[in-house]
Design a protein around this motif. Sequence first.
Motif, mmCIF file in Angstrom:
data_model
loop_
_atom_site.group_PDB
_atom_site.id
_atom_site.type_symbol
_atom_site.label_atom_id
_atom_site.label_comp_id
_atom_site.label_asym_id
_atom_site.label_seq_id
_atom_site.Cartn_x
_atom_site.Cartn_y
_atom_site.Cartn_z
ATOM 1 N N LEU A 14 0.848 -1.202 0.000
ATOM 2 C CA LEU A 14 0.000 0.000 0.000
ATOM 3 C C LEU A 14 0.881 1.249 0.000
ATOM 4 N N TYR A 15 1.957 1.186 0.782
ATOM 5 C CA TYR A 15 2.875 2.327 0.870
ATOM 6 C C TYR A 15 3.460 2.644 -0.510
ATOM 7 N N VAL A 16 3.893 1.583 -1.205
ATOM 8 C CA VAL A 16 4.504 1.776 -2.526
ATOM 9 C C VAL A 16 3.490 2.404 -3.492
ATOM 10 N N GLN A 17 2.251 1.883 -3.457
ATOM 11 C CA GLN A 17 1.221 2.409 -4.366
ATOM 12 C C GLN A 17 0.888 3.865 -4.031
ATOM 13 N N ARG A 18 0.625 4.101 -2.754
ATOM 14 C CA ARG A 18 0.117 5.421 -2.380
ATOM 15 C C ARG A 18 1.186 6.506 -2.474
ATOM 16 N N ARG A 19 2.413 6.185 -2.163
ATOM 17 C CA ARG A 19 3.414 7.261 -2.205
ATOM 18 C C ARG A 19 3.534 7.795 -3.626
ATOM 19 N N ILE A 21 -3.674 17.301 1.215
ATOM 20 C CA ILE A 21 -2.225 17.190 1.398
ATOM 21 C C ILE A 21 -1.840 17.651 2.806
ATOM 22 N N ILE A 22 -2.476 18.725 3.254
ATOM 23 C CA ILE A 22 -2.119 19.290 4.564
ATOM 24 C C ILE A 22 -2.639 18.427 5.715
ATOM 25 N N MET A 23 -3.846 17.884 5.519
ATOM 26 C CA MET A 23 -4.553 17.193 6.606
ATOM 27 C C MET A 23 -3.721 16.104 7.309
ATOM 28 N N PRO A 24 -3.051 15.211 6.553
ATOM 29 C CA PRO A 24 -2.298 14.172 7.257
ATOM 30 C C PRO A 24 -1.263 14.733 8.217
ATOM 31 N N PHE A 25 -0.721 15.897 7.867
ATOM 32 C CA PHE A 25 0.310 16.479 8.736
ATOM 33 C C PHE A 25 -0.311 17.133 9.965
ATOM 34 N N VAL A 26 -1.626 17.272 9.944
ATOM 35 C CA VAL A 26 -2.342 17.759 11.120
ATOM 36 C C VAL A 26 -2.814 16.554 11.932
ATOM 37 N N VAL A 69 -18.418 -5.161 9.893
ATOM 38 C CA VAL A 69 -18.273 -4.313 11.079
ATOM 39 C C VAL A 69 -16.790 -4.070 11.405
ATOM 40 N N VAL A 70 -16.016 -5.155 11.435
ATOM 41 C CA VAL A 70 -14.592 -5.007 11.795
ATOM 42 C C VAL A 70 -13.854 -4.129 10.764
ATOM 43 N N PRO A 71 -14.013 -4.426 9.432
ATOM 44 C CA PRO A 71 -13.362 -3.531 8.458
ATOM 45 C C PRO A 71 -13.837 -2.085 8.577
ATOM 46 N N LEU A 72 -15.124 -1.892 8.909
ATOM 47 C CA LEU A 72 -15.640 -0.524 9.051
ATOM 48 C C LEU A 72 -14.964 0.206 10.204
ATOM 49 N N VAL A 73 -14.867 -0.488 11.331
ATOM 50 C CA VAL A 73 -14.215 0.110 12.500
ATOM 51 C C VAL A 73 -12.752 0.420 12.155
ATOM 52 N N PHE A 74 -12.115 -0.544 11.512
ATOM 53 C CA PHE A 74 -10.718 -0.367 11.082
ATOM 54 C C PHE A 74 -10.602 0.831 10.142
ATOM 55 N N PHE A 75 -11.539 0.899 9.202
ATOM 56 C CA PHE A 75 -11.526 1.972 8.199
ATOM 57 C C PHE A 75 -11.679 3.338 8.860
ATOM 58 N N PHE A 76 -12.656 3.471 9.738
ATOM 59 C CA PHE A 76 -12.938 4.782 10.332
ATOM 60 C C PHE A 76 -11.903 5.199 11.364
ATOM 61 N N ILE A 77 -11.309 4.227 12.050
ATOM 62 C CA ILE A 77 -10.429 4.602 13.164
ATOM 63 C C ILE A 77 -8.947 4.508 12.803
ATOM 64 N N ILE A 78 -8.569 3.468 12.086
ATOM 65 C CA ILE A 78 -7.131 3.243 11.896
ATOM 66 C C ILE A 78 -6.642 3.560 10.470
ATOM 67 N N TYR A 79 -7.487 3.268 9.475
ATOM 68 C CA TYR A 79 -7.028 3.329 8.088
ATOM 69 C C TYR A 79 -6.467 4.702 7.709
ATOM 70 N N TYR A 80 -7.188 5.769 8.097
ATOM 71 C CA TYR A 80 -6.735 7.104 7.709
ATOM 72 C C TYR A 80 -5.460 7.507 8.448
ATOM 73 N N ILE A 81 -5.285 6.920 9.627
ATOM 74 C CA ILE A 81 -4.037 7.177 10.348
ATOM 75 C C ILE A 81 -2.887 6.522 9.571
ATOM 76 N N LEU A 91 -2.855 5.944 6.365
ATOM 77 C CA LEU A 91 -2.625 6.753 5.165
ATOM 78 C C LEU A 91 -1.837 8.014 5.512
ATOM 79 N N SER A 92 -2.110 8.566 6.692
ATOM 80 C CA SER A 92 -1.373 9.767 7.104
ATOM 81 C C SER A 92 0.108 9.457 7.265
ATOM 82 N N PHE A 93 0.395 8.280 7.811
ATOM 83 C CA PHE A 93 1.797 7.879 7.931
ATOM 84 C C PHE A 93 2.428 7.768 6.546
ATOM 85 N N ILE A 94 1.654 7.201 5.593
ATOM 86 C CA ILE A 94 2.194 7.060 4.234
ATOM 87 C C ILE A 94 2.463 8.442 3.633
#
Lengths: 416, 228
Positions: free
Chosen positions: A255-260, A297-302, A383-395, A397-400
Amino acid sequence: MLVLKDIIFWAMYFVSFYMSVFIILTLFERKIRKNPLHLGSLPYVSVLVPAYNEGESIARTLDSLLALSYPKDKLEIVVINDGSTDSTKKIVEDRYTKQGVVLINQKNKGKAAAMNNGIKRAKGELVACLDADSFVQKDTMKKMVGFFADSSVAAVTPILKVSNPQTLLQKAQWLEYVLYTFLKMILASIQCLNVTPGPFSIYRKQHVINVGGFDEASIVEDQEIACRLQMHHFKIMQSIDGNVLTIAPRTFKELYVQRRRWYKGTVINLYKYRKMLFNRKYGDFGIFQMPSLLVGIIMPFVILPLFLSYTITPIVNYIRHVQLAGFDMSLDFDFNIQNFTTNYLISLDYAKLFIIVIVFLVSVWLMLLAHKSTREKLAFSSVVPLVFFFIIYYILLSFIWAGAMLEFVLGKNKKW
Amino acid sequence: MQTRITSSKNKYFAAGVATLIVFVLGILLGIVIDQKKYEYVTGLAMEQEVEFNSLQVQYLYLDNIGGPNSCKVIEQTLENNLRMFQPILERLIDYEENKQYNNEYELLKRKYLLANIRYDLLAQRSKAECGTDLVRVLYFYNSDCKICGDQGFLLSNLKDSLEDKLLVFPIDMDFTKEPILSVLSTQYEVTEFPTLVIEDTKYVGFQDKAALISKICPLYKEKTGICA
């Protein structure tokens, strides 16, 4: 520090919420065009498949194209072998050229060059691009070409879905694609699409040639061509029922390779087309979409520092305290639940909590609407992917984002 | 080429208004709940004050009347009240961490600080006159002291083990509005943080768990908890 953190928090949520409200108002204001205009007769389409070392998946890709329910006399399939060093060329030659698939070989020059090469030889008035790791459903093309009845339409993008999601990360991407497709349907109604994804976007050949073809220097030619078409005031539409399946990254590393690549491309495109930013001449694309990309672009750094300060810091402190206490923390669990609850309730910041809950509810509502629009069902297993998506996934992506930008700034460009 | 469809200014404006409404609602809700929280904490402080007054009257009464059982009653009363005092202390600290300073809050904190010191005095008398088996720790800190968080944590950790036999009185030296603080800091010559005064002996600088145990435990007649 506390005040600065608060200002950043409020600004971030204000901007995010404003954009969400704008999208919701657009959804209710404009009717998403569900059925494309009716064409008198089906147009001739050339499907271009740029392939570089796609030996593992090219056969499935071509099989899905050959199975398209589209008149064979109006369909041309062109594989542009971009200097593959694996079995790609052999597979196409041995199994597909006799079925009418055209094979063009070129030295390795990249996908954009392959596309331009394909466009030069393409017979169709429309050209579709299909990455060799994606597969179309039978009726996808028929459902998409109708949009071209409007002569100002230069491109139509399909509904992208993750093929057979297995890992939690793939399931989160599946949800992301569903939500993203829904948002694109709304954004298309105000001509705000900024990408024509590699998997099966269809272009009007002449318009692409008129704007200069694909940018061979770009690392995200699908974003670049979309911005250029927008700059020339062409329309890009979002199909609402033409499905394309794509293989999503299975692991964080993939995912890192694709998204970067995507993220770096977004920054470069935003800079390249900066004159469209906040420019009313480009309509909502200039006033809403380009600024949204900037916010993106700015949001992940916030998000990242906030996330670290709200979660990681207390955890690190706790671990340090456990060490300080000589790992004798058992008595800490002997607390009075009523006192703990009261203390906890007192310590909450209710203004922030209210905003977070509202933004979260709006996100959930958009997700439900997205499922309805893309005819997907939300099962209990989601349910589990949804929780993962809303809570962890964007974090994640922010790291990426942070990693990608760091590499960008440090000039580590070779791997893109 | 096509003519662009641009959303009306009204939609941008409407989105702004809707966003503002939600945020204003959130902020108003925060203000209302903060007021309720303040009232609640003020109530707790009053409750604490009444408890303290009650304790003081009981103490004075028993002191004047005297008698064979007075110490037993004093100790019992002190213990009961400390049990009540500790949760209030925790709540006030939680409230403090999330509250911007204002006049009302400063008054509240002053009240809390005075009550804290009066409790210490009472504990001293109980110990001197009745030989109550407890150890008092005055803990001086300020916000510039980064390690003070760890020191506070360690003291809480010890208190978890020694319970009511260890009395920790945290004293926030940033709070300059209360004159008694300068009396205390002059008395103990507090210039650096953290400073601990364990039964009138001053210790400057961070004390780790082993150091705290070695200084506190020998002061007990009966060894319990972590001192056992």
